[in-house]
Design an enzyme around this catalytic site. Structure first.
Site, PDB file in Angstrom:
ATOM      1  N   ASN A 153     -24.118 107.677  64.733  1.00  0.00           N
ATOM      2  CA  ASN A 153     -24.194 106.597  65.715  1.00  0.00           C
ATOM      3  C   ASN A 153     -22.992 105.686  65.587  1.00  0.00           C
ATOM      4  OD1 ASN A 153     -25.982 105.244  67.769  1.00  0.00           O
ATOM      5  ND2 ASN A 153     -25.579 103.519  66.402  1.00  0.00           N
ATOM      6  N   GLU A 154     -22.321 105.441  66.692  1.00  0.00           N
ATOM      7  CA  GLU A 154     -21.185 104.505  66.705  1.00  0.00           C
ATOM      8  C   GLU A 154     -20.392 104.594  65.407  1.00  0.00           C
ATOM      9  OE1 GLU A 154     -22.598 100.559  67.725  1.00  0.00           O
ATOM     10  OE2 GLU A 154     -22.532 101.035  69.852  1.00  0.00           O
ATOM     11  N   GLU A 312     -25.396 103.882  75.823  1.00  0.00           N
ATOM     12  CA  GLU A 312     -26.131 102.638  75.601  1.00  0.00           C
ATOM     13  C   GLU A 312     -25.514 101.529  76.431  1.00  0.00           C
ATOM     14  OE1 GLU A 312     -26.282 101.200  71.588  1.00  0.00           O
ATOM     15  OE2 GLU A 312     -26.449 103.188  70.735  1.00  0.00           O
ATOM     16  N   TRP A 320     -26.697  89.919  69.143  1.00  0.00           N
ATOM     17  CA  TRP A 320     -25.689  89.810  68.078  1.00  0.00           C
ATOM     18  C   TRP A 320     -24.474  88.970  68.500  1.00  0.00           C
ATOM     19  CZ3 TRP A 320     -21.599  92.284  70.344  1.00  0.00           C
ATOM     20  CH2 TRP A 320     -21.897  93.315  71.260  1.00  0.00           C
ATOM     21  N   HIS A 363     -33.300  91.770  70.941  1.00  0.00           N
ATOM     22  CA  HIS A 363     -32.413  92.526  71.845  1.00  0.00           C
ATOM     23  C   HIS A 363     -33.293  93.102  72.953  1.00  0.00           C
ATOM     24  CE1 HIS A 363     -29.639  95.642  73.179  1.00  0.00           C
ATOM     25  NE2 HIS A 363     -28.722  95.230  72.339  1.00  0.00           N
TER      26      HIS A 363
HETATM   27  C1  GLA Z   1     -25.214  99.439  69.078  1.00  0.00           C
HETATM   28  C2  GLA Z   1     -26.054 100.433  68.313  1.00  0.00           C
HETATM   29  C3  GLA Z   1     -27.513 100.306  68.590  1.00  0.00           C
HETATM   30  C4  GLA Z   1     -27.902  98.866  68.661  1.00  0.00           C
HETATM   31  C5  GLA Z   1     -27.113  98.201  69.731  1.00  0.00           C
HETATM   32  C6  GLA Z   1     -27.463  96.760  69.923  1.00  0.00           C
HETATM   33  O1  GLA Z   1     -24.721  99.925  70.242  1.00  0.00           O
HETATM   34  O2  GLA Z   1     -25.634 101.749  68.525  1.00  0.00           O
HETATM   35  O3  GLA Z   1     -28.201 100.956  67.541  1.00  0.00           O
HETATM   36  O4  GLA Z   1     -27.656  98.265  67.437  1.00  0.00           O
HETATM   37  O5  GLA Z   1     -25.770  98.229  69.352  1.00  0.00           O
HETATM   38  O6  GLA Z   1     -26.654  96.193  70.916  1.00  0.00           O
HETATM   39  C1  GLA Z   2     -21.633  95.474  66.544  1.00  0.00           C
HETATM   40  C2  GLA Z   2     -21.766  96.374  67.735  1.00  0.00           C
HETATM   41  C3  GLA Z   2     -23.006  96.057  68.510  1.00  0.00           C
HETATM   42  C4  GLA Z   2     -24.195  95.996  67.593  1.00  0.00           C
HETATM   43  C5  GLA Z   2     -23.956  95.012  66.503  1.00  0.00           C
HETATM   44  C6  GLA Z   2     -25.179  94.949  65.630  1.00  0.00           C
HETATM   45  O1  GLA Z   2     -21.250  94.196  66.912  1.00  0.00           O
HETATM   46  O2  GLA Z   2     -20.666  96.253  68.590  1.00  0.00           O
HETATM   47  O3  GLA Z   2     -23.179  97.040  69.482  1.00  0.00           O
HETATM   48  O4  GLA Z   2     -24.428  97.246  67.027  1.00  0.00           O
HETATM   49  O5  GLA Z   2     -22.797  95.411  65.788  1.00  0.00           O
HETATM   50  O6  GLA Z   2     -24.892  94.808  64.286  1.00  0.00           O
END
Ligand code: GLA
Ligand code: GLA
Length: 668
Positions: A153-154, A312, A320, A363
């Site tokens: 993930n990310e 997403e 956040w 969120h």
């Molecule tokens: C990121 C993550 C998600 C969630 C979102 C919240 O995109 O991939 O798991 O934390 O941010 O905005």
């Molecule tokens: C970063 C990401 C968000 C989310 C936050 C939460 O800022 O860009 O999408 O996941 O972290 O920790």
């Protein structure tokens, strides 16, 4: 074993979310699935953070819950984008291997208790991430609900740079492959400066905290190394999935949004079947819709123009940012359709049901705390229905633009290193200014990696390309030679790949192309501005330069470069020209300059339209679709006709797009 056929995971535009059923008692699941059907959900991402639930102790698996939810979703006709769970390793793994936790530049080791708490160079996470990926692929890769893979993930969101001893050793290995020997590295990094000479690779550390300015060659190499380490991680997980389930497409969710630039995604696209992106708005940015457009255009460039997946975004507020503003009425739909207009063939959210507990309980989700009986859920149902009516758009692509704008992650890294002429030079600023001016002018632009082929573009915009990639000057010269307009802005073409200045006058890489020679940078004081002879206003930066082989279009009336050229153009026979802009224009001045360049190339808006109406066209084998998105609170006329897929009604020439609404005209 059969290969992936290239078939998109859903019939129409995919609609759904991250679904985290493990956060809820099982009694909630049938209700979830019923609500998903009500909303028209077709794809959910499952299991992203569920490693701790799936494997509560090493080697002991709890598959029952995942078996049951996959069956439930399948019976309801909902496809699954199944994740490998490496973004959130279980506590037992951290306790057994605390050495896998990342260390920051100050030498402080993080603790477990959140997510992405691993060093990307750790053999421990590599072993366990690929092990669990194989377990999941073998067990679920042939479940009929599973349509695609979501790797981790990310990647690099929270653990993008690690400075531990394991990373140090991996960095040295990487350096050994990049440089023929230590002398080559010494030359590349300019270590004669401050007597930093290294006698062997063993002496080199990651750029941990030091007394003052670190070596920029080392800093830039560490950025590249760290990005490459995530590419390797992605490749390792993807290889397991491909081996076990060659019939399923593989993706990972990018973070092309805001200022994130921990990975050079151009290195990852060859590893993926489908490009996916996550996008969150800066809630307090009044131009957030323009930032969305810029991000979506960058994603499309990474996807090579092919359809991509919005993995997403949020139905309303995130949790956040300092102040998490709720979306305004209609904004969720506009955002979703902006992404579709710009090439997304799927609209997914984080997350399905708003969490009751945990770090992200405030969120927004598709099902809010208030439940089904809420305006938000009714809007979600409405969006699902709208996307259902747009099914025929899937598989079409955004019409190729005549204007290209180049961006480049190594330039981003290098241009923002320490001890530069001005902290006000931020890599993305001028790119956003240019994209925003085109957005306001209603002119389509393809935002491309700077290494891309430029054939077919009549205008190429080159903001802050500080570290010009090999061959780019020649490709730009070809654009000019065939009659195109090229615009280069300040702090471009300054250094070689190791961040060593190209000598003889800036911008070394583009001097010939532009016909200028810069002798000195002359940035402005904080908040300062300068007047140009053509009435424009410059900010941030000026330069002291001569235009020996270019026409001066505007010069500085005042400020540190008063009397010298500010904006120049080197024209060649056949109408082509290379423009050079040596300051950051304010928005009205940038709009004027962009209009001049577009006129020179005879580029016009897709459809003549009033400001505030965003227009994008997608084209496919079965026709074309014109998206018109009204970002204002007044109705705006649209000079195009066709059937509006959003309402199902015909739209006559000049009929209006209601305030805050979207029309999608078939055939226009
Ligand atoms: C990121 C993550 C998600 C969630 C979102 C919240 O995109 O991939 O798991 O934390 O941010 O905005
Ligand atoms: C970063 C990401 C968000 C989310 C936050 C939460 O800022 O860009 O999408 O996941 O972290 O920790």
């Amino acid at each position: 074993m059969s290969r992936w056929t290239g078939r998109w995971p859903t019939d129409g535009i995919a609609f759904g979310a991250d679904y985290n059923p493990e956060q809820w008692p099982e009694e909630v699941w049938p209700d979830d699935v019923a609500l998903m059907q009500e909303a028209g959900v077709t794809l959910v991402s499952l299991g992203i953070f569920s490693w701790g639930e799936l494997e509560p102790e090493e080697g002991r698996f709890e598959f029952g819950w995942l078996d049951r939810i996959l069956d439930l979703l399948h019976e309801a006709g909902i496809g699954v984008d199944l994740a490998t769970p490496s973004a959130a390793p279980p506590v037992w793994l951290h306790l057994a291997h605390p050495e896998m936790l990342p260390v920051d530049a100050d030498g402080q080791r993080f603790t477990h208790g959140s997510r992405e708490s691993w060093c990307v160079s750790s053999p421990v996470i590599r072993h366990h991430a690929t092990r669990i990926a194989r377990v999941i692929a073998e067990r679920y890769g042939h479940h009929p609900a599973v349509k695609m893979w979501h790797v981790s993930n990310e990647l690099a969101c929270h653990n993008g740079r690690c400075y531990c001893d394991v990373s140090a050793a991996a960095f040295r290995d990487w350096l050994g492959k990049q440089y023929t020997d230590i002398e080559a590295l010494n030359l590349a990094w300019g270590t004669a400066f401050w007597g930093q000479r290294y006698a062997s690779f063993e002496q080199i550390l990651p750029p941990r905290r030091t007394t003052t300015i670190p070596n920029p060659g080392q800093r830039l190499a560490f950025e590249r190394f760290s990005s490459d380490a995530f590419v390797d991680h992605l490749e390792a997980e993807a290889a397991v999935l491909r081996e076990v389930t060659p019939h399923l497409p593989v993706t990972t969710n990018y973070m092309v949004m805001g200022d994130f630039h921990q990975i050079d995604y151009t290195q990852t696209t060859p590893l993926l079947d489908i490009v996916s992106n996550d996008h969150y708005l800066g809630a307090e940015d009044p131009r957030r819709f323009a930032e969305l457009a810029f991000s979506a255009d960058r994603v499309r460039g990474l996807a090579g123009g092919k359809p991509w997946l919005l993995m997403e975004h949020s139905t309303s507020a995130v949790n956040w940012q300092p102040r998490n503003l709720a979306k305004q009425p209609g904004e969720m739909v506009r955002n979703a359709l902006q992404h579709v207009a710009r090439g997304a063939d799927g609209v997914l959210f984080f997350q399905w049901r708003q969490s009751r507990a945990g770090a992200e309980k405030y969120h927004s989700g598709m099902v809010p705390h208030a439940g089904r009986d809420s305006e938000l859920f009714r809007d979600v149902v409405g969006l699902g229905a709208t996307l259902g009516r747009l099914a025929e758009v899937r598989g079409s692509t955004v019409e190729k633009a005549r204007v290209a704008l180049l961006w480049d992650v190594p330039s981003w890294w290098a241009s923002e290193l320490e001890a530069h002429p001005s902290v006000d030079v931020r890599y993305l600023d001028v790119a956003r200014d240019l994209h925003g001016a085109l957005f306001d002018a209603g002119v389509a632009v393809d935002v491309l990696p700077a290494t891309s082929d430029l054939a077919g573009y009549d205008v190429v915009l080159v903001p802050t390309l500080y570290l010009a990639p090999p061959g780019v000057a020649a490709r730009l010269a070809e654009v000019v030679a065939r009659g195109g307009q090229v615009v280069v802005t300040y702090f471009s073409g300054i250094v070689d790949e190791h961040d060593r200045v190209l000598l003889g006058g800036y911008p070394g890489a583009f001097r010939d192309l532009l016909g200028v020679r810069v002798e000195e940078f002359a940035p402005l004081a904080a908040g300062g501005s300068v007047s140009l002879s053509d009435g424009s206003t410059g900010t941030v930066w000026t330069e002291r330069f001569t235009a020996d082989d270019a026409e001066v279009l505007a010069s500085y009336d005042d400020g540190p470069s008063a009397g010298r050229p500010a904006l120049t153009r080197r024209s060649v026979p056949g109408g082509g020209a290379a423009w050079y802009l040596s300051t950051r224009l304010d928005a009205p001045s940038m709009a004027t300059l962009v209009a001049k360049v577009l006129t020179a190339a005879d580029v016009t808006p897709l459809v003549p339209r009033p400001g505030g109406l965003e227009i994008v066209r997608r084209v496919g084998e079965s026709g074309s679709w014109l998206f018109a998105i009204n970002h204002t609170d007044g109705d705006l006329p649209l000079l195009a006709e066709g059937t509006d897929l959003v309402t199902g009604a015909p739209h006559g020439l000049g009929a209006s797009v209601p305030a805050g609404s979207v029309v999608v005209l078939r055939g226009a």
